[in-house]
Motif scaffolding. Sequence first.
Motif, mmCIF file in Angstrom:
data_model
loop_
_atom_site.group_PDB
_atom_site.id
_atom_site.type_symbol
_atom_site.label_atom_id
_atom_site.label_comp_id
_atom_site.label_asym_id
_atom_site.label_seq_id
_atom_site.Cartn_x
_atom_site.Cartn_y
_atom_site.Cartn_z
ATOM 1 N N ALA A 34 101.994 -56.546 -80.099
ATOM 2 C CA ALA A 34 101.436 -55.265 -79.660
ATOM 3 C C ALA A 34 100.044 -55.043 -80.259
ATOM 4 O O ALA A 34 99.129 -54.576 -79.573
ATOM 5 C CB ALA A 34 102.369 -54.121 -80.040
ATOM 6 N N ARG A 35 99.868 -55.407 -81.524
ATOM 7 C CA ARG A 35 98.562 -55.266 -82.168
ATOM 8 C C ARG A 35 97.534 -56.178 -81.496
ATOM 9 O O ARG A 35 96.415 -55.747 -81.210
ATOM 10 C CB ARG A 35 98.648 -55.585 -83.652
ATOM 11 C CG ARG A 35 97.292 -55.493 -84.359
ATOM 12 C CD ARG A 35 97.378 -55.817 -85.824
ATOM 13 N NE ARG A 35 97.864 -57.187 -86.015
ATOM 14 C CZ ARG A 35 98.087 -57.734 -87.189
ATOM 15 N NH1 ARG A 35 97.902 -57.049 -88.292
ATOM 16 N NH2 ARG A 35 98.515 -58.970 -87.285
ATOM 17 N N SER A 36 97.895 -57.412 -81.214
ATOM 18 C CA SER A 36 96.965 -58.350 -80.572
ATOM 19 C C SER A 36 96.540 -57.863 -79.193
ATOM 20 O O SER A 36 95.358 -57.925 -78.842
ATOM 21 C CB SER A 36 97.606 -59.734 -80.450
ATOM 22 O OG SER A 36 97.808 -60.294 -81.715
ATOM 23 N N ILE A 37 97.488 -57.385 -78.415
ATOM 24 C CA ILE A 37 97.174 -56.888 -77.076
ATOM 25 C C ILE A 37 96.281 -55.651 -77.159
ATOM 26 O O ILE A 37 95.293 -55.527 -76.433
ATOM 27 C CB ILE A 37 98.467 -56.580 -76.300
ATOM 28 C CG1 ILE A 37 99.215 -57.886 -76.003
ATOM 29 C CG2 ILE A 37 98.169 -55.819 -75.015
ATOM 30 C CD1 ILE A 37 100.622 -57.682 -75.483
ATOM 31 N N THR A 38 96.633 -54.741 -78.058
ATOM 32 C CA THR A 38 95.844 -53.518 -78.214
ATOM 33 C C THR A 38 94.423 -53.840 -78.640
ATOM 34 O O THR A 38 93.451 -53.305 -78.072
ATOM 35 C CB THR A 38 96.511 -52.586 -79.248
ATOM 36 O OG1 THR A 38 97.841 -52.292 -78.817
ATOM 37 C CG2 THR A 38 95.744 -51.288 -79.409
ATOM 38 N N GLN A 39 94.250 -54.718 -79.599
ATOM 39 C CA GLN A 39 92.909 -55.091 -80.058
ATOM 40 C C GLN A 39 92.126 -55.816 -78.973
ATOM 41 O O GLN A 39 90.921 -55.624 -78.844
ATOM 42 C CB GLN A 39 93.006 -55.938 -81.320
ATOM 43 C CG GLN A 39 93.457 -55.144 -82.526
ATOM 44 C CD GLN A 39 93.671 -55.996 -83.763
ATOM 45 O OE1 GLN A 39 93.822 -57.215 -83.691
ATOM 46 N NE2 GLN A 39 93.714 -55.344 -84.920
ATOM 47 N N ALA A 40 92.789 -56.637 -78.169
ATOM 48 C CA ALA A 40 92.115 -57.354 -77.082
ATOM 49 C C ALA A 40 91.547 -56.394 -76.048
ATOM 50 O O ALA A 40 90.583 -56.718 -75.348
ATOM 51 C CB ALA A 40 93.082 -58.330 -76.420
ATOM 52 N N HIS A 41 92.120 -55.207 -75.972
ATOM 53 C CA HIS A 41 91.654 -54.193 -75.032
ATOM 54 C C HIS A 41 90.847 -53.094 -75.729
ATOM 55 O O HIS A 41 90.709 -51.997 -75.199
ATOM 56 C CB HIS A 41 92.845 -53.593 -74.286
ATOM 57 C CG HIS A 41 93.495 -54.568 -73.358
ATOM 58 N ND1 HIS A 41 93.002 -54.865 -72.105
ATOM 59 C CD2 HIS A 41 94.590 -55.357 -73.510
ATOM 60 C CE1 HIS A 41 93.765 -55.775 -71.523
ATOM 61 N NE2 HIS A 41 94.742 -56.089 -72.365
ATOM 62 N N ASP A 42 90.320 -53.423 -76.907
ATOM 63 C CA ASP A 42 89.500 -52.478 -77.695
ATOM 64 C C ASP A 42 90.226 -51.176 -77.999
ATOM 65 O O ASP A 42 89.628 -50.113 -78.038
ATOM 66 C CB ASP A 42 88.170 -52.192 -76.985
ATOM 67 C CG ASP A 42 87.316 -53.433 -76.858
ATOM 68 O OD1 ASP A 42 87.292 -54.242 -77.814
ATOM 69 O OD2 ASP A 42 86.683 -53.623 -75.803
ATOM 70 N N GLY A 43 91.522 -51.286 -78.244
ATOM 71 C CA GLY A 43 92.309 -50.107 -78.555
ATOM 72 C C GLY A 43 92.651 -50.025 -80.027
ATOM 73 O O GLY A 43 92.236 -50.852 -80.841
ATOM 74 N N ASP A 58 101.870 -45.439 -82.356
ATOM 75 C CA ASP A 58 100.919 -44.815 -81.431
ATOM 76 C C ASP A 58 99.883 -45.846 -81.016
ATOM 77 O O ASP A 58 99.346 -46.567 -81.862
ATOM 78 C CB ASP A 58 100.213 -43.628 -82.092
ATOM 79 C CG ASP A 58 101.188 -42.520 -82.459
ATOM 80 O OD1 ASP A 58 101.934 -42.087 -81.576
ATOM 81 O OD2 ASP A 58 101.198 -42.114 -83.634
ATOM 82 N N VAL A 59 99.625 -45.911 -79.724
ATOM 83 C CA VAL A 59 98.629 -46.820 -79.169
ATOM 84 C C VAL A 59 97.625 -45.990 -78.401
ATOM 85 O O VAL A 59 97.991 -45.146 -77.585
ATOM 86 C CB VAL A 59 99.280 -47.862 -78.227
ATOM 87 C CG1 VAL A 59 98.220 -48.749 -77.595
ATOM 88 C CG2 VAL A 59 100.294 -48.698 -78.984
#
Length: 65
Positions: A34-43, A58-59
Amino acid sequence: VPAEAVAGLFEPFRRLARDRTSQGGGAGLGLAIARSITQAHDGIIAARPAEHGGLRVDVQLPAVT
Protein backbone atom coordinates in the motif's frame (compact mmCIF):
# COMPACT_ATOMS: atom_id res chain seq x y z
CA VAL A 1 -1.86 -1.89 17.86
CA PRO A 2 0.72 -0.24 20.10
CA ALA A 3 1.68 3.22 18.82
CA GLU A 4 5.40 2.36 18.89
CA ALA A 5 4.80 -0.58 16.51
CA VAL A 6 2.96 1.33 13.77
CA ALA A 7 5.94 2.62 11.75
CA GLY A 8 7.49 -0.85 11.58
CA LEU A 9 4.31 -2.35 10.11
CA PHE A 10 5.07 -0.58 6.81
CA GLU A 11 8.25 -2.66 6.43
CA PRO A 12 7.98 -5.82 4.31
CA PHE A 13 7.26 -9.02 6.22
CA ARG A 14 6.73 -7.15 9.50
CA ARG A 15 3.78 -8.27 11.58
CA LEU A 16 2.70 -7.99 15.17
CA ALA A 17 3.20 -10.99 17.41
CA ARG A 18 0.63 -13.74 16.83
CA ASP A 19 -0.96 -13.07 20.21
CA ARG A 20 -1.76 -9.52 18.99
CA THR A 21 -3.50 -10.53 15.74
CA SER A 22 -6.88 -12.13 15.19
CA GLN A 23 -5.80 -14.12 12.13
CA GLY A 24 -2.86 -16.43 11.59
CA GLY A 25 -2.57 -15.84 7.83
CA GLY A 26 -0.74 -13.15 5.93
CA ALA A 27 2.86 -12.46 5.12
CA GLY A 28 3.17 -8.91 6.37
CA LEU A 29 3.22 -7.33 2.93
CA GLY A 30 -0.09 -5.45 2.84
CA LEU A 31 1.03 -2.11 4.26
CA ALA A 32 4.38 -2.24 2.43
CA ILE A 33 2.53 -2.71 -0.88
CA ALA A 34 0.00 0.00 0.00
CA ARG A 35 2.86 2.39 0.80
CA SER A 36 4.62 1.64 -2.51
CA ILE A 37 1.45 2.19 -4.54
CA THR A 38 0.60 5.38 -2.66
CA GLN A 39 4.10 6.81 -3.13
CA ALA A 40 4.11 5.86 -6.83
CA HIS A 41 1.04 8.07 -7.22
CA ASP A 42 2.56 10.96 -5.22
CA GLY A 43 0.26 10.28 -2.32
CA ILE A 44 0.58 10.08 1.43
CA ILE A 45 -0.19 7.08 3.63
CA ALA A 46 -0.27 7.20 7.41
CA ALA A 47 -1.43 4.84 10.14
CA ARG A 48 -2.27 5.15 13.80
CA PRO A 49 -3.82 2.95 16.46
CA ALA A 50 -7.60 2.95 16.23
CA GLU A 51 -9.60 4.19 19.18
CA HIS A 52 -11.16 0.82 19.99
CA GLY A 53 -8.31 -1.44 18.87
CA GLY A 54 -6.81 -2.27 15.52
CA LEU A 55 -5.22 0.17 13.11
CA ARG A 56 -6.54 3.15 11.17
CA VAL A 57 -4.84 3.72 7.82
CA ASP A 58 -5.40 6.97 5.90
CA VAL A 59 -4.42 7.40 2.26
CA GLN A 60 -4.40 10.74 0.45
CA LEU A 61 -3.92 10.84 -3.30
CA PRO A 62 -3.58 14.00 -5.36
CA ALA A 63 -6.60 15.13 -7.35
CA VAL A 64 -6.65 14.30 -11.03
CA THR A 65 -6.35 17.42 -13.13
